[in-house]
Motif scaffolding. Structure first.
Motif, mmCIF file in Angstrom:
data_model
loop_
_atom_site.group_PDB
_atom_site.id
_atom_site.type_symbol
_atom_site.label_atom_id
_atom_site.label_comp_id
_atom_site.label_asym_id
_atom_site.label_seq_id
_atom_site.Cartn_x
_atom_site.Cartn_y
_atom_site.Cartn_z
ATOM 1 N N ARG A 160 48.294 38.691 18.128
ATOM 2 C CA ARG A 160 47.774 39.880 18.824
ATOM 3 C C ARG A 160 46.546 39.526 19.652
ATOM 4 O O ARG A 160 46.400 39.978 20.791
ATOM 5 C CB ARG A 160 47.449 40.983 17.819
ATOM 6 C CG ARG A 160 48.679 41.621 17.216
ATOM 7 C CD ARG A 160 48.354 42.894 16.452
ATOM 8 N NE ARG A 160 47.213 42.811 15.581
ATOM 9 C CZ ARG A 160 47.256 42.590 14.277
ATOM 10 N NH1 ARG A 160 48.411 42.427 13.673
ATOM 11 N NH2 ARG A 160 46.160 42.541 13.557
ATOM 12 N N ALA A 161 45.650 38.719 19.097
ATOM 13 C CA ALA A 161 44.450 38.310 19.832
ATOM 14 C C ALA A 161 44.828 37.469 21.046
ATOM 15 O O ALA A 161 44.274 37.645 22.133
ATOM 16 C CB ALA A 161 43.502 37.532 18.913
ATOM 17 N N GLY A 162 45.780 36.567 20.890
ATOM 18 C CA GLY A 162 46.231 35.738 22.005
ATOM 19 C C GLY A 162 46.817 36.571 23.133
ATOM 20 O O GLY A 162 46.566 36.315 24.314
ATOM 21 N N ARG A 163 47.598 37.580 22.776
ATOM 22 C CA ARG A 163 48.169 38.456 23.799
ATOM 23 C C ARG A 163 47.076 39.232 24.532
ATOM 24 O O ARG A 163 47.140 39.406 25.742
ATOM 25 C CB ARG A 163 49.162 39.420 23.169
ATOM 26 C CG ARG A 163 50.457 38.754 22.769
ATOM 27 C CD ARG A 163 51.411 39.752 22.169
ATOM 28 N NE ARG A 163 52.634 39.103 21.734
ATOM 29 C CZ ARG A 163 53.615 39.722 21.121
ATOM 30 N NH1 ARG A 163 53.522 41.017 20.858
ATOM 31 N NH2 ARG A 163 54.694 39.068 20.760
ATOM 32 N N ALA A 164 46.087 39.722 23.792
ATOM 33 C CA ALA A 164 44.989 40.474 24.414
ATOM 34 C C ALA A 164 44.207 39.586 25.374
ATOM 35 O O ALA A 164 43.862 40.011 26.486
ATOM 36 C CB ALA A 164 44.065 41.053 23.337
ATOM 37 N N VAL A 165 43.936 38.351 24.979
ATOM 38 C CA VAL A 165 43.220 37.420 25.852
ATOM 39 C C VAL A 165 44.057 37.126 27.098
ATOM 40 O O VAL A 165 43.548 37.091 28.222
ATOM 41 C CB VAL A 165 42.864 36.116 25.094
ATOM 42 C CG1 VAL A 165 42.400 35.026 26.050
ATOM 43 C CG2 VAL A 165 41.810 36.388 24.041
ATOM 44 N N GLY A 166 45.345 36.948 26.918
ATOM 45 C CA GLY A 166 46.236 36.684 28.046
ATOM 46 C C GLY A 166 46.259 37.843 29.039
ATOM 47 O O GLY A 166 46.197 37.634 30.258
ATOM 48 N N ARG A 167 46.359 39.083 28.535
ATOM 49 C CA ARG A 167 46.345 40.258 29.415
ATOM 50 C C ARG A 167 45.029 40.345 30.176
ATOM 51 O O ARG A 167 45.009 40.633 31.375
ATOM 52 C CB ARG A 167 46.575 41.529 28.608
ATOM 53 C CG ARG A 167 48.018 41.761 28.215
ATOM 54 C CD ARG A 167 48.238 43.139 27.632
ATOM 55 N NE ARG A 167 47.405 43.410 26.477
ATOM 56 C CZ ARG A 167 47.734 43.146 25.210
ATOM 57 N NH1 ARG A 167 48.907 42.621 24.945
ATOM 58 N NH2 ARG A 167 46.913 43.423 24.231
ATOM 59 N N ALA A 168 43.924 40.086 29.483
ATOM 60 C CA ALA A 168 42.609 40.145 30.135
ATOM 61 C C ALA A 168 42.492 39.067 31.219
ATOM 62 O O ALA A 168 41.943 39.325 32.294
ATOM 63 C CB ALA A 168 41.494 39.987 29.105
ATOM 64 N N ALA A 169 43.017 37.879 30.967
ATOM 65 C CA ALA A 169 42.954 36.801 31.955
ATOM 66 C C ALA A 169 43.771 37.149 33.195
ATOM 67 O O ALA A 169 43.331 36.925 34.329
ATOM 68 C CB ALA A 169 43.449 35.488 31.339
ATOM 69 N N VAL A 170 44.946 37.721 33.009
ATOM 70 C CA VAL A 170 45.783 38.103 34.145
ATOM 71 C C VAL A 170 45.099 39.203 34.948
ATOM 72 O O VAL A 170 45.053 39.173 36.179
ATOM 73 C CB VAL A 170 47.186 38.552 33.668
ATOM 74 C CG1 VAL A 170 47.961 39.255 34.777
ATOM 75 C CG2 VAL A 170 47.960 37.353 33.148
ATOM 76 N N ARG A 171 44.555 40.190 34.266
ATOM 77 C CA ARG A 171 43.844 41.291 34.935
ATOM 78 C C ARG A 171 42.643 40.746 35.708
ATOM 79 O O ARG A 171 42.403 41.120 36.862
ATOM 80 C CB ARG A 171 43.413 42.326 33.901
ATOM 81 C CG ARG A 171 42.888 43.598 34.488
ATOM 82 C CD ARG A 171 42.697 44.712 33.442
ATOM 83 N NE ARG A 171 42.125 44.277 32.173
ATOM 84 C CZ ARG A 171 42.792 44.205 31.027
ATOM 85 N NH1 ARG A 171 44.056 44.528 30.959
ATOM 86 N NH2 ARG A 171 42.179 43.792 29.931
#
Length: 187
Positions: A160-171
């Motif tokens: 879950r943390a990895g997905r959140a970091v990934g979404r933030a990086a894309v944004r």
């Protein structure tokens, strides 16, 4: 009559399934039971357990009264039997084993002589490094690991943390170098 392998003598096709105390391993149990039914074999549901150390006082002295030897084991065995029955039903015909030791070693020892070992994917990527991979390399029989998307397990904290970091990086990458740009609002 049970299907026998030529080199197995009188031993039926045997599937060992690891049953987690936290998830109860429903997908692994159902899949293993299906393999046993298809091969007219024997199902062994196993769970590892460890006895906790008695609590010490602040002075470092062990507590005088603790649980007797059979109490924790009886409670754990009852929980395992209940978990297997909850998934497979009351007439499951599985052999239920509660074995003292580490998860990995109990699974490896129980699977000696078995035809197949089935487990759910470990829920946490932290802890013992690469539990499933080490189990596969050390097992004496084929190992089936139920992937989380098949077993319906919720993603762990690390995922879950990895997905959140990934979404933030894309944004962040999408708005970089564009002062005042705001992405469209979601509806």
């Amino acid at each position: 009559m049970s299907e026998m392998r030529p080199d197995a003598g009188e031993r039926p096709y045997t599937v060992v399934v690891g049953v987690s105390a936290t998830s109860k391993s429903p997908t692994a149990l159902r899949w293993a039971a299906g393999q046993v039914a298809a091969n007219d074999g024997h199902l062994v549901a196993v769970r590892a357990w460890r006895v906790g150390a008695p609590q010490a006082s602040t002075a470092g002295v062990m507590a005088a009264a603790g649980p007797t030897e059979g109490e924790p084991e009886g409670a754990e065995r009852t929980a395992l039997e209940r978990d297997v029955e909850e998934v497979l039903g009351p007439d499951h015909h599985a052999e239920v084993r509660l074995v003292r030791g580490s998860d990995r070693q109990v699974l490896l020892d129980t699977a000696v002589g078995a035809d197949l070992l089935v487990i759910d994917a470990p829920r946490a990527l932290t802890g013992a490094p690469l539990f499933a991979q080490r189990l596969i390399y050390d097992a004496s029989c084929p190992v089936v690991v139920m992937p989380p998307h098949i077993s319906g397990q919720e993603p762990g904290l690390v995922e879950r943390a990895g997905r959140a970091v990934g979404r933030a990086a894309v944004r962040s990458a999408g708005t970089a170098g564009r002062p005042g740009y705001r992405p469209p609002a979601r509806r």
